[in-house]
Design an enzyme around this catalytic site. Structure first.
Site, PDB file in Angstrom:
ATOM      1  N   ASN A 152       4.874   2.062 -12.921  1.00 18.07           N
ATOM      2  CA  ASN A 152       4.614   1.243 -11.853  1.00 18.07           C
ATOM      3  C   ASN A 152       4.748  -0.221 -12.193  1.00 18.07           C
ATOM      4  O   ASN A 152       5.072  -0.739 -13.240  1.00 18.07           O
ATOM      5  CB  ASN A 152       2.986   1.216 -11.955  1.00 18.07           C
ATOM      6  CG  ASN A 152       2.530   2.710 -11.113  1.00 18.07           C
ATOM      7  OD1 ASN A 152       3.167   3.177 -10.158  1.00 18.07           O
ATOM      8  ND2 ASN A 152       1.521   3.149 -11.855  1.00 18.07           N
ATOM      9  N   CYS A 174       4.665  10.329  -9.077  1.00 14.29           N
ATOM     10  CA  CYS A 174       3.428   9.981  -9.338  1.00 14.29           C
ATOM     11  C   CYS A 174       2.452  11.215  -8.838  1.00 14.29           C
ATOM     12  O   CYS A 174       2.843  11.897  -7.821  1.00 14.29           O
ATOM     13  CB  CYS A 174       2.928   8.894  -7.931  1.00 14.29           C
ATOM     14  SG  CYS A 174       1.256   8.298  -8.076  1.00 14.29           S
ATOM     15  N   HIS A 175       1.236  11.580  -9.368  1.00 16.60           N
ATOM     16  CA  HIS A 175       0.633  12.634  -9.188  1.00 16.60           C
ATOM     17  C   HIS A 175      -0.317  12.334  -8.094  1.00 16.60           C
ATOM     18  O   HIS A 175      -1.397  13.342  -7.751  1.00 16.60           O
ATOM     19  CB  HIS A 175      -0.033  12.921 -10.357  1.00 16.60           C
ATOM     20  CG  HIS A 175      -0.958  11.918 -11.051  1.00 16.60           C
ATOM     21  ND1 HIS A 175      -0.662  11.622 -12.629  1.00 16.60           N
ATOM     22  CD2 HIS A 175      -1.698  11.003 -10.775  1.00 16.60           C
ATOM     23  CE1 HIS A 175      -1.442  10.518 -12.696  1.00 16.60           C
ATOM     24  NE2 HIS A 175      -2.069  10.058 -11.736  1.00 16.60           N
ATOM     25  N   HIS A 204       1.096   5.246  -3.414  1.00 11.48           N
ATOM     26  CA  HIS A 204      -0.325   4.749  -3.575  1.00 11.48           C
ATOM     27  C   HIS A 204      -0.704   4.406  -2.218  1.00 11.48           C
ATOM     28  O   HIS A 204      -2.091   3.942  -2.015  1.00 11.48           O
ATOM     29  CB  HIS A 204      -0.670   3.541  -4.580  1.00 11.48           C
ATOM     30  CG  HIS A 204      -0.420   4.261  -5.986  1.00 11.48           C
ATOM     31  ND1 HIS A 204      -0.276   3.205  -7.004  1.00 11.48           N
ATOM     32  CD2 HIS A 204      -0.181   5.367  -6.381  1.00 11.48           C
ATOM     33  CE1 HIS A 204      -0.244   3.925  -8.046  1.00 11.48           C
ATOM     34  NE2 HIS A 204      -0.094   5.029  -7.753  1.00 11.48           N
ATOM     35  N   ARG A 271     -21.142  -1.908  -1.042  1.00 13.80           N
ATOM     36  CA  ARG A 271     -21.440  -0.741  -0.239  1.00 13.80           C
ATOM     37  C   ARG A 271     -20.302   0.343  -0.839  1.00 13.80           C
ATOM     38  O   ARG A 271     -20.717   1.470  -0.732  1.00 13.80           O
ATOM     39  CB  ARG A 271     -20.857  -1.123   1.309  1.00 13.80           C
ATOM     40  CG  ARG A 271     -20.753   0.039   2.486  1.00 13.80           C
ATOM     41  CD  ARG A 271     -20.686  -0.545   3.967  1.00 13.80           C
ATOM     42  NE  ARG A 271     -19.186  -0.503   4.062  1.00 13.80           N
ATOM     43  CZ  ARG A 271     -18.332   0.282   4.344  1.00 13.80           C
ATOM     44  NH1 ARG A 271     -18.750   1.472   4.654  1.00 13.80           N
ATOM     45  NH2 ARG A 271     -17.120  -0.264   4.677  1.00 13.80           N
TER      46      ARG A 271
END
Length: 439
Positions: A152, A174-175, A204, A271
Site C-alpha cells: 500500500n 487486496c483481500h 479500499h 458514535r
C-alpha cells in the site's frame, strides 16, 4: 501461459514473514506448485534468514519440494522470475509511527493511514523510489514476469508503476472484497461459497454492486438486519451504506479516512467507535508475531501452517495450469469504469487463466459512488504527479485535496504539516521532494 510446473516465484520484501508464510502455504497447497522455485529477497539479513526457515518448514508440513533460495541482491532474486510478489514496507514500523505521530501534533486523526490521508501520501512517496528501481530491474532481467503488488497505498503504487516504469503485467492485490463478501454472507445467514457478487471502484473504497444468493438479492435482508440492530448502525461502513445505497468493501476503520464526515467530529468518533491510531497496535502485534515465529523456527518448534485465501497464489496457479478463475485486481482504468479517470487505478473483477489476467469492463458506477472515487483518485493522481514531476508543491496540493485532512486543517497548516512530514521522513523521499516550502 507458463508451461513449466516449476515456475520461479520471487518474493520482494520476504521479511514480512507472517504474510510470506500465508502466501507460501497457499502456493504449496496446489499440487502443481509444490516444486516451484522460490526466491526470497529482503534487505534485512535476520528477516531473510527467518523467511527461509519458514519456507522450508511450510514445505515440509505440506509435502512440497520447492527449490528455495535466499538473496540479499534483488536482481539476483529476480533473474528469470515468472512471478514477482511485492510486499515491501519502506521504513517499517518507525516510518509508520511517524505517519501517525507528526499529523497528530497538528490535530489530524488517522486510523490506518496507509491509503489516503497524510499517512497514505507519505507512504506512497517513500515507496515510489523502490518501485521505480524494481520496475527497471524487472524490465531488464525478467521482462515477461507478472508483478503482483500487495504494498500500500495500492492505487497510488499501481498508477505510479504504470506511468513511471511502463510495465504492463502489473496487478495490485487486496483481500478486502473477498473478506467483505464472506462477512456479509455470514451476516445475512447464507454460506459464503454460495453467494454471487460484483464489486467495483477503487482499492479500499470499492462498492458491492450486486449481492445474491440463489438468484435472490440479499440487500433487502441486510436492510432488515440493520433496521433491527442498533449496534450494526454504529459501524462506519453501515452508515455509508445507508446513505449511499451500496455497501463499501473495506472496514469501517479504513472507510472513515477517505471521507470528510467522521474523524474530525468527536461525536462521530464516539458514535461509530472509531479507533484512532489503530494501525500502530497492528504494527506492534506484527512485530510480536514475527518474533514468536522466529523464536519457534530457530528452536525447531512446529508452527501452525494456515492458508490465507490470497489472490496471488490463485493467479499463479491459473496462469501455470490454465485453470480459469475470477479475482479482484487493481489495474489502470483505461475505460473499465466509464465515469472514473482513465489513468487512475481501479479495482474490478479480473478473469485469469493460461493467457494471463484480463480486467473486465464495468460501465459507469452510480454517480454518488463515482463522486467519492473521483475525489480519492484526484488526491492519488497529485501524489503520483509530485513524484513524476519531482515537484514538492504537488505534495501539498495532494494533501489539500485529501478529504480527511482538508476537513481538519486550513491550507497554511496543511503546508506546515507537509513540511514537518518531509523533515521527519528525510532521505526516505526522493531528493527533489525534500524541499521545505513556505507560502
Amino acid at each position: 501461459m507458463t508451461t513449466s510446473t516449476t515456475p520461479k516465484i520471487t518474493f520482494i520484501g520476504a521479511g514480512s514473514v507472517v504474510f510470506t508464510q500465508g502466501l507460501l502455504a497457499d502456493l504449496f497447497a496446489f499440487p502443481e506448485l509444490r516444486q516451484a522455485r522460490i526466491a526470497l529477497h529482503d534487505i534485512d539479513p535476520e528477516r531473510l534468514e527467518t523467511a527461509v526457515l519458514a519456507a522450508r518448514h511450510i514445505a515440509q508440513v505440506l509435502g512440497a519440494t520447492p527449490h528455495i533460495t535466499a538473496h540479499a541482491d534483488r536482481r539476483a532474486a529476480l533473474t528469470g522470475a515468472d512471478f514477482v510478489i511485492n510486499s515491501v514496507q519502506i521504513g517499517m514500523g518507525e516510518a509508520t509511527r511517524t505517519d501517525f505521530e507528526v499529523p497528530a501534533r497538528f490535530g489530524v486523526r488517522q486510523t490506518i493511514g496507509d491509503t489516503l490521508g497524510i499517512g497514505g501520501i507519505f507512504r506512497g512517496l517513500r515507496t515510489f523510489p523502490l518501485l521505480k528501481a524494481l520496475g527497471e530491474d524487472i524490465a531488464e532481467v525478467c521482462p515477461q514476469a507478472w508483478l503482483l503488488n500487495y504494498t500500500n497505498p495500492m492505487a497510488m503504487n499501481v498508477q505510479y508503476l504504470a506511468e513511471a516504469t511502463g510495465l504492463t503485467r502489473v496487478v495490485g492485490l487486496c483481500h478486502s472484497v473477498h473478506w467483505t463478501m464472506h462477512g456479509l454472507a455470514e451476516l445475512v445467514g447464507v454460506p459464503p461459497a454460495e453467494v454471487t457478487y460484483r464489486a467495483a471502484g477503487v482499492n479500499h473504497q470499492a462498492w458491492v454492486l450486486e449481492f445474491r444468493h440463489d438468484g435472490e438479492d440479499m440487500y433487502p435482508r441486510l436492510d432488515a438486519l440493520i433496521e433491527k440492530d442498533p449496534q450494526l448502525r454504529r459501524r462506519t461502513r453501515v452508515d455509508m451504506y445507508r446513505r449511499l445505497g451500496y455497501y463499501p468493501t473495506e472496514t469501517s476503520e479504513h472507510s472513515s479516512e477517505y471521507v470528510p464526515w467522521y474523524l474530525h467530529h468527536d461525536s462521530e468518533v464516539e458514535r461509530l467507535r472509531l479507533p484512532i491510531g489503530a494501525y500502530l497496535e497492528i504494527v506492534e502485534e506484527n512485530v510480536a508475531e514475527y518474533e514468536r515465529s522466529r523464536e519457534a523456527l530457530t528452536a525447531g518448534r512446529p508452527l501452525d501452517v494456515e492458508g490465507t485465501m490470497e489472490y496471488a497464489p490463485q493467479i499463479i496457479h491459473s496462469i501455470v495450469t490454465g485453470t480459469p478463475r475470477t479475482v479482484y485486481g487493481n489495474v489502470p482504468n483505461h475505460g473499465l469504469i466509464d465515469n472514473l479517470p482513465a489513468h487512475g487505478a481501479v479495482e474490478v473483477p479480473c478473469l485469469v487463466d493460461g493467457s494471463g489476467l484480463q480486467p473486465t469492463r464495468q460501465g459507469a458506477l452510480p454517480p454518488q459512488l463515482a463522486a467519492l472515487n473521483r475525489t480519492y483518485l484526484s488526491t492519488t493522481d497529485l501524489v503520483v504527479r509530485a513524484a513524476l514531476e519531482d515537484d514538492p508543491v504537488r505534495v501539498r496540493q495532494a494533501a489539500m485535496t485529501d478529504p480527511a485532512t482538508a476537513a481538519t486543517l486550513p491550507p497554511g497548516r496543511i503546508w506546515e504539516l507537509c513540511d514537518a512530514m518531509v523533515q521527519a521522513h528525510g532521505d526516505r523521499l526522493q531528493p527533489g521532494l525534500r524541499t521545505l516550502l513556505e507560502v
